[in-house]
Design a protein around this motif. Structure first.
Motif, PDB file in Angstrom:
ATOM      1  N   PRO A 200      -5.603   4.080  -5.053  1.00 38.50           N
ATOM      2  CA  PRO A 200      -5.702   3.036  -4.548  1.00 38.50           C
ATOM      3  C   PRO A 200      -7.454   2.427  -4.714  1.00 38.50           C
ATOM      4  O   PRO A 200      -7.827   2.884  -4.264  1.00 38.50           O
ATOM      5  CB  PRO A 200      -5.220   2.398  -3.083  1.00 38.50           C
ATOM      6  CG  PRO A 200      -4.961   3.878  -2.531  1.00 38.50           C
ATOM      7  CD  PRO A 200      -4.503   4.358  -4.278  1.00 38.50           C
TER       8      PRO A 200
ATOM      9  N   ARG B  17       1.118  -1.343   0.096  1.00 33.01           N
ATOM     10  CA  ARG B  17       0.142  -0.284  -0.216  1.00 33.01           C
ATOM     11  C   ARG B  17       1.230   1.309  -0.036  1.00 33.01           C
ATOM     12  O   ARG B  17       2.104   1.372   0.662  1.00 33.01           O
ATOM     13  CB  ARG B  17      -0.715  -0.042   1.206  1.00 33.01           C
ATOM     14  CG  ARG B  17      -0.517  -0.492   2.716  1.00 33.01           C
ATOM     15  CD  ARG B  17      -1.019  -0.145   3.073  1.00 33.01           C
ATOM     16  NE  ARG B  17      -2.268   0.626   3.602  1.00 33.01           N
ATOM     17  CZ  ARG B  17      -2.690   1.093   4.414  1.00 33.01           C
ATOM     18  NH1 ARG B  17      -2.675   0.204   6.313  1.00 33.01           N
ATOM     19  NH2 ARG B  17      -4.278   2.027   4.566  1.00 33.01           N
ATOM     20  N   ASN B  18       0.308   1.969  -0.385  1.00 35.38           N
ATOM     21  CA  ASN B  18       1.324   3.707  -0.810  1.00 35.38           C
ATOM     22  C   ASN B  18       1.011   4.886  -0.190  1.00 35.38           C
ATOM     23  O   ASN B  18       0.011   5.421   0.026  1.00 35.38           O
ATOM     24  CB  ASN B  18       1.043   3.837  -2.695  1.00 35.38           C
ATOM     25  CG  ASN B  18       2.399   4.680  -3.385  1.00 35.38           C
ATOM     26  OD1 ASN B  18       2.943   5.520  -2.062  1.00 35.38           O
ATOM     27  ND2 ASN B  18       2.307   5.136  -4.241  1.00 35.38           N
TER      28      ASN B  18
ATOM     29  N   ASP C 194       0.119  -3.521   5.763  1.00 37.79           N
ATOM     30  CA  ASP C 194      -0.304  -4.750   4.501  1.00 37.79           C
ATOM     31  C   ASP C 194      -0.251  -5.665   4.770  1.00 37.79           C
ATOM     32  O   ASP C 194       0.585  -5.611   5.520  1.00 37.79           O
ATOM     33  CB  ASP C 194       1.354  -3.956   3.147  1.00 37.79           C
ATOM     34  CG  ASP C 194       0.352  -4.340   2.243  1.00 37.79           C
ATOM     35  OD1 ASP C 194      -0.697  -5.157   1.833  1.00 37.79           O
ATOM     36  OD2 ASP C 194      -0.295  -3.410   0.949  1.00 37.79           O
TER      37      ASP C 194
END
Length: 310
Positions: free
Chosen positions: A303, A198-199, A223
């Motif tokens: 996302p 996940r960013n 994550d």
């Protein structure tokens, strides 16, 4: 006859970082001489040190030489160094600093310096001419560093890791973080893509921070795939790195990439480096793009959302 010395012949393209490399070696205790005419090399090696300098002759010697050096002839230099090695038994290594032509042009434009071989022509002409003149030295070099993606600081760290006089029997291990959107590193032996995590870029509070900040680390660790994936990477490296060492590999670079090079790759590189240090390795950590400005257009997609506006 003087006792054998450890000698490093340092050459490369103008603008590739020779001055920075020589200054770093000098700070590490090396004796440094830049642009010495080759006809004076024998005299330098045979000259005794002044009284009161006992033990100083044991310092390794770094010689900077490039196309500006008087009487420069790359093939003649190679033959002269071979002769010195055979005649005196000196331990002679050669390091060549390379760099892409586009990056060299950018550096000359940024510093407003003229290329020494193209004082009245475009820098590209001088770069091409110098690359041709120095090609024999590059082919013969025992070590080559491509500084295209290096900052001055990262080049200093690279020189320190390669030429430290401590732990010389161990491979030099570098853990590197980078952003895929800013180019893949050329010197990586192993590369891991962290873009599946996940960013943090899409969290407004985390975007200006880096993977070294605790709240960014917590976001990445949350994550579901994080712990299993990173744990398996650590296990793989613990298996592979000793095999590389047994095979005589002198330099190992393990690279971790994410999109921008500020969050996920930085955090994972720090974690893996700590793991390897606890396992008995001595990694050097470099974060190539940690200071780069975050850009939505580089991060591609939010996302679960539509493509980012570019």
């Amino acid at each position: 006859m003087t006792p054998p010395k450890t000698i490093l012949l340092l050459s490369g393209l103008s603008g590739a970082g020779k001055t920075t490399a020589l200054k770093t070696l000098e700070d590490m205790g090396w004796e440094v001489v830049d642009n010495l005419p080759l006809v004076l090399l024998d005299r330098l090696l045979d000259t005794p040190l002044p009284a009161g300098h006992a033990g100083a002759d044991e310092r390794p010697l770094a010689l900077g030489i490039d196309a500006r050096t008087r009487g420069f002839d790359a093939n003649a230099i190679v033959q002269r160094i071979k002769a010195l090695r055979e005649r005196h038994g000196h331990d002679i290594e050669t390091l060549f600093l390379d760099c892409s032509g586009t990056e060299l042009e950018r550096r000359f434009a940024e510093t407003r310096r003229r290329h020494p071989l193209a004082l009245d022509r475009p820098a590209a002409d001088g770069i091409a001419r110098e690359r041709e003149l120095t090609e024999p030295l590059r082919r013969w070099a025992t070590q080559v560093i491509d500084t295209t993606g290096f900052t001055s600081n990262s080049l200093q760290q690279e020189i320190r890791s390669r030429f430290s006089r401590e732990r010389l029997s161990d491979p030099v291990l570098t853990i590197l973080s980078f952003g895929f959107s800013r180019g893949v590193p050329r010197n990586a032996d192993l590369m891991f893509d962290m873009r599946f995590l996940r960013n943090p870029h899409w969290d407004a509070d985390l975007r200006p921070k880096t993977g070294q900040d605790p709240d960014v680390a917590a976001y990445i660790q949350a994550d579901p795939a994080y712990e299993e994936a990173v744990g398996k990477i650590e296990d793989l490296l613990a298996t592979l790195l000793p095999r590389y060492s047994e095979g005589g590999k002198a330099y190992i670079t393990v690279a971790f990439g994410c999109t921008g090079g500020k969050h996920r790759s930085v955090h994972v590189a720090e974690r893996v480096a700590n793991y390897l240090q606890d396992a008995g390795f001595s990694p050097t950590v470099l974060h190539r793009n940690i200071e780069s400005t975050p850009q939505d257009s580089l991060e591609k997609r939010r996302p679960g959302g539509p493509k980012a506006i570019s």
